[in-house]
Write a protein that holds these residues in place. Structure first.
Motif, PDB file in Angstrom:
ATOM      1  N   SER A 116      13.113  42.495   7.748  1.00  0.00           N
ATOM      2  CA  SER A 116      13.552  43.674   8.504  1.00  0.00           C
ATOM      3  C   SER A 116      14.531  43.207   9.560  1.00  0.00           C
ATOM      4  N   ARG A 173       4.788  40.313   1.466  1.00  0.00           N
ATOM      5  CA  ARG A 173       5.934  40.655   0.627  1.00  0.00           C
ATOM      6  C   ARG A 173       6.690  41.844   1.215  1.00  0.00           C
ATOM      7  N   GLU A 174       7.820  42.147   0.570  1.00  0.00           N
ATOM      8  CA  GLU A 174       8.729  43.159   1.105  1.00  0.00           C
ATOM      9  C   GLU A 174       8.086  44.528   1.252  1.00  0.00           C
ATOM     10  N   ASP A 175       7.083  44.836   0.402  1.00  0.00           N
ATOM     11  CA  ASP A 175       6.475  46.161   0.427  1.00  0.00           C
ATOM     12  C   ASP A 175       5.197  46.213   1.275  1.00  0.00           C
ATOM     13  N   HIS A 176       4.917  45.159   2.026  1.00  0.00           N
ATOM     14  CA  HIS A 176       3.691  45.132   2.826  1.00  0.00           C
ATOM     15  C   HIS A 176       3.773  46.143   3.972  1.00  0.00           C
ATOM     16  N   LYS A 211       6.923  47.583   6.466  1.00  0.00           N
ATOM     17  CA  LYS A 211       7.230  49.010   6.574  1.00  0.00           C
ATOM     18  C   LYS A 211       7.143  49.472   8.025  1.00  0.00           C
ATOM     19  N   LYS A 231      10.129  48.181  10.048  1.00  0.00           N
ATOM     20  CA  LYS A 231      11.351  48.937   9.768  1.00  0.00           C
ATOM     21  C   LYS A 231      11.323  50.298  10.444  1.00  0.00           C
TER      22      LYS A 231
END
Length: 348
Positions: free
Chosen positions: A214, A259-262, A266, A269
């Motif tokens: 992020s 990971r990116e979707d953790h 979120k 961001k």
């Protein structure tokens, strides 16, 4: 006439570690049953029979055992034990808690370690928070550290401020890459791929580089929260930490990954926060192992200290390069393990 040389024993090593840890080591076995030592901690996922009690102290061996060669490692495995045997070490010190069979090739310590004359010490929670190196490697001075955030032993939270030379998230990533010697590990991996003929070979350190999940590489950095997701750190903990330190602009997680979707990413961001995934667990032998090893060398100059670093690789089965072992593996599988069985399992 020279004074006789004093003999270093396992108990002296524990005493040195007690000095290093500011009195956190178990010096008397009664500290375990009486609950007197807060660093004696049960770790469990509530799977029957799989819990482990962390005991920072001499786990196996005679406290009067002579010691002249010590290995410092992160996690006890059969590979570490066998290496210690080959090097004729007297004692192994590991960071992570040990457990019979799980840490010793499926057999009890009492059957394995005496073969090689090895004593064993563990530390873990007793070593946490003792030096600022891990945060400095990630580009910040730690101002506050809580090693029991949210009341969970080992749930470490650092509140830090960026080093003077660290202005952006890109600076942090470049700092980590340079200080950890990734170029050396990459050269080693490329050479091993070529020698073995295994083009897709991967190695644990290089497979998990620092990443920015992020923000942008030129995003400004000053106020940092640094924690470790695998310790039980939750979204609620993150929200609490940000309430305590609302000036935070950057979150760093390291040792364990997300990971990116953790949900952490979120949340970062959504709230305009930088989010960096730093060093993986595979380099903690450098982050925490090296400082411990050098501290022991300073306190026990008559003892030879070795750093025990495991290197873990992975390769697709179809690329295993040494043909003799490929033939062996296929013969054992085809003749003894699946003989008379369908060559492929039918999945409905």
């Amino acid at each position: 006439m020279k004074a006789p040389k004093t003999r270093t024993e396992a108990r002296h090593v524990v005493e040195a570690l007690n000095t290093i840890s500011k009195g956190r080591m178990v010096m008397d076995w009664n500290e375990i049953t009486a609950g007197a030592n807060p660093y004696v901690v049960m770790k469990t996922s509530n799977i029957p029979g799989k819990s482990v009690l962390e005991i920072p102290g001499l786990i196996f061996g005679d406290k009067h055992k002579p010691v002249s060669r010590i290995g410092v490692g992160m996690t006890l495995t059969e590979s570490v034990i066998e290496l210690a045997s080959a090097m004729k070490l007297d004692l192994i010190i590991v960071h992570h808690p040990v457990a019979d069979a799980a840490s010793s090739g499926g057999v009890p310590f009492a059957d394995y370690l005496p073969l090689y004359g090895l004593a064993l010490i563990e530390m873990h929670e007793a070593f946490h928070g003792l030096h600022p190196g891990l945060t400095l490697l990630h580009g910040h001075h730690k101002l506050k550290t809580d090693i029991c955030f949210g009341g969970i032993p080992g749930n470490v939270l650092h509140k830090g401020i960026a080093l003077e030379e660290v202005k952006t998230t890109g600076d942090i990533l470049a700092r980590i890459d340079g200080l950890m010697g990734r170029d050396i590990d990459l050269d080693l991996l490329e050479a091993e791929r070529a020698i073995r003929g295994e083009a897709s070979l991967e190695e644990a350190t290089l497979a998990n580089p620092a990443q920015l999940l992020s923000g942008t590489p030129d995003s400004k950095v000053k106020h940092i929260l640094h924690f470790f997701p695998h310790t039980g750190f939750s979204l609620e903990h993150l929200e609490l930490a940000l309430h305590m330190y609302p000036e935070t602009d950057t979150i760093i997680v390291s040792i364990s990954r997300v990971r990116e979707d953790h949900v952490f990413v979120k949340y970062a961001k959504e709230n305009g926060l930088n989010f960096i995934v730093g060093n993986p667990h595979s380099v903690e032998i450098l982050e925490n192992g090296l400082p411990l090893a050098y501290a022991l060398e300073m306190l026990l100059p008559e003892v030879e200290i070795f750093l025990l670093r495991e290197r873990i690789t992975a390769v697709p089965l179809k690329e295993v390069g040494f043909q003799k072992m490929v033939e062996y593996g296929r013969e054992m599988a085809g003749t003894h393990l699946v003989s008379g069985q369908p060559l492929a399992v039918q999945i409905n």
